[in-house]
Write an enzyme that holds these catalytic residues in place. Sequence first.
Site, PDB file in Angstrom:
ATOM      1  CG  HIS A   1      23.832  -6.679 100.972  1.00 29.67           C
ATOM      2  ND1 HIS A   1      23.660  -7.549 102.020  1.00 29.67           N
ATOM      3  CD2 HIS A   1      25.109  -6.262 101.061  1.00 29.67           C
ATOM      4  CE1 HIS A   1      24.768  -7.659 102.705  1.00 29.67           C
ATOM      5  NE2 HIS A   1      25.669  -6.886 102.148  1.00 29.67           N
TER       6      HIS A   1
ATOM      7  N   GLY B   1      35.814  -7.818  94.182  1.00 26.80           N
ATOM      8  CA  GLY B   1      34.990  -7.832  95.395  1.00 26.80           C
ATOM      9  C   GLY B   1      34.531  -9.237  95.726  1.00 26.80           C
TER      10      GLY B   1
ATOM     11  N   GLY C   1      31.561  -1.141  97.691  1.00 28.01           N
ATOM     12  CA  GLY C   1      31.966  -1.840  98.911  1.00 28.01           C
ATOM     13  C   GLY C   1      33.442  -2.165  99.002  1.00 28.01           C
TER      14      GLY C   1
ATOM     15  CG  ASP D   1      25.179  -2.449  97.541  1.00 29.15           C
ATOM     16  OD1 ASP D   1      26.114  -1.836  96.984  1.00 29.15           O
ATOM     17  OD2 ASP D   1      24.720  -3.521  97.107  1.00 29.15           O
TER      18      ASP D   1
ATOM     19  NE  ARG E   1      34.801   1.887 108.974  1.00 26.26           N
ATOM     20  CZ  ARG E   1      34.426   0.615 108.810  1.00 26.26           C
ATOM     21  NH1 ARG E   1      33.651   0.031 109.699  1.00 26.26           N
ATOM     22  NH2 ARG E   1      34.829  -0.089 107.774  1.00 26.26           N
ATOM     23  CB  ALA E   2      30.769   4.587 115.970  1.00 29.29           C
TER      24      ALA E   2
ATOM     25  NE  ARG F   1      38.738   1.764 110.569  1.00 28.22           N
ATOM     26  CZ  ARG F   1      37.916   0.735 110.705  1.00 28.22           C
ATOM     27  NH1 ARG F   1      37.881  -0.206 109.811  1.00 28.22           N
ATOM     28  NH2 ARG F   1      37.123   0.617 111.757  1.00 28.22           N
TER      29      ARG F   1
ATOM     30  CB  THR G   1      34.871   0.373 119.022  1.00 32.51           C
ATOM     31  OG1 THR G   1      34.401  -0.701 118.217  1.00 32.51           O
ATOM     32  CG2 THR G   1      34.362   0.205 120.434  1.00 32.51           C
TER      33      THR G   1
HETATM   34 FE   LIG Z   1      27.279  -1.990  95.169  1.00 27.56          FE
END
Ligand SMILES: [Fe+2]
Length: 566
Positions: free
Chosen positions: A11, A184, A306, A334, A415-416, A495, A526
């Site tokens: 993943h 999670g 995560g 990941d 994130r940008a 944020r 964004t």
């Molecule tokens: Fe992980």
Amino acid sequence: MTNVLGIHIGHDSSVALVRDGRIVADAAEERFTRIKHYCGLPIHALDYCLRSCDLSMADIDVVAIPTAASLPDLNFLLDLKGSRREPVSTRRFVLDTVRTILGRQQRRPPLYLKRFPLAERTEIVHVEHHLAHAASAYYTSGRREKQLIVTMDGAGDGYSVCIWRGENGKIMPLEKFPTSGSLGWFYSNVTEALGWWHGDGEGKTMGLAPYGDASKAKGVLEGFYPKFGDGRLVKPHRFLGASYWNEAGAIQWHFDDADEIRQLVERYGRESIAAEAQRILEEQTKEIIFPWMEKEKTANLSCAGGVFLNVKLNQRLWESGKIAHHHIYPNAGDSGLAAGAALYAYYQAHPDAPINKIEDLYWGPSYSDDEIERILRLRNLSYRRVENIEEFTARQLANGRIVGWFQGRMESGPRALGNRSILMSANRPENKDILNARVKFREAFRPFCPSLLWEYRGDYLERPRDEFFMITSFDCRPAKRSQVPAVVHVDGTVRPQTVKQDFNPRFWKLLCEFGRLTGEPLLLNTSFNLMGEPIVCHPREAIRCFCDCGLDLLVLSNFVLQKDGG
Ligand SMILES: [Fe+2]
């Protein structure tokens, strides 16, 4: 010079290159294949990491793999021979044999798939999944002294929550909880029940939660999550019916719990279930972390995995006042494992080496002005070059334009941070809806984030600390909420990315110019993508995105494309 290559296959497949303890290249394969959370071989990312540092496989000292399990796919990716081959598990051997007997096809790569033959001298090391997460946190924290490291995710190598001590360049395990302690998975099951992708849509659940009232659904999720107390797993949860779906190259999980939670969603409402899930996540995580900080007699906390992409959880931890130094590896999921494994391998060999604090995540591909201009000419697009691009773009933003901003090296992680960003003024409340309707096409309840000058963080944020990566939310100061309404969430939080001049001079200057024009050195920022797509990597993807939505301007380095021709 030591070169360590981290390769994560799974993943969010990714590759990172660590040179002398510093991450110098890191990219997720999804940015090249254009399939979000791509889980196949990271061929393009590997190729990029080598080329960006002008290296060949002969220059690599160590290859670090962030799993304790055997990874047979490496046999063809690295052309492994003899005793160096990754063993095939009994299960896979039996399955392959049965498929052969039945005359079915086996999974084997075609000849034209690029290989990266491992040099004789290069060592391969396996680093357990959560240890790689822990290394990504500790070895980017800038601190050698004692700290608690906590890693939490859905699951990796059979564990969901691990507690570590980082001290004097070493990481020691303190406690590990199996998948029956997975908060999670619990949060992801709620996410699936709300109609979103397990392993992708958790940010939507978090964004929806403040619209709900947890007390209206209090206790209804009892029996769907593990319980912790005093740092121990006191009530494990058996997650049943786990299955996965591979749709277009990315894994999507399903758990039977989600079916049952969906009925609760219908009964108690989406918002209240999201709020209750968020409350449980915060409450249970505190039950893990704070007792361990007390036991370890440390106020320093580093986190990865995560679960720590949940910025509200990170805010609650920080607001507790129990943490002196709070570090979260920003590429916490990941896709950060490749860098973590590579860092771990480096510091195993060099435990006395200084631990550097990461200052930015600009570890992806960049494109020269010549390359960008060639790409524009090839497409017969009309463009112009603007020398003072920061002042020009700030004026456009102050006039309400929506700008695609493409500069320098692409960011690692989700994130940008001002190099592959869509920017807009945050000064008018309707801008959020305009951006959603014309460009992002995403759910109206999801908040947008601000980038602001680091020097002014105290004007906007309550109890601020250095936050360069949008990985923790903060309460917005009441006086500023009406000044930058397009980035303030319904619960009064923001944020942020605070921008220092040294870390990104061009973006910093843009914010300065915008502040000079409007009085607010802050922009809505964004990620440069459309909903469901990975962030753009190459200029051609930025151009496609520009043409495919309501962006007014595209700024590629100093080149400007403008739809209204103004
Ligand atoms: Fe992980």
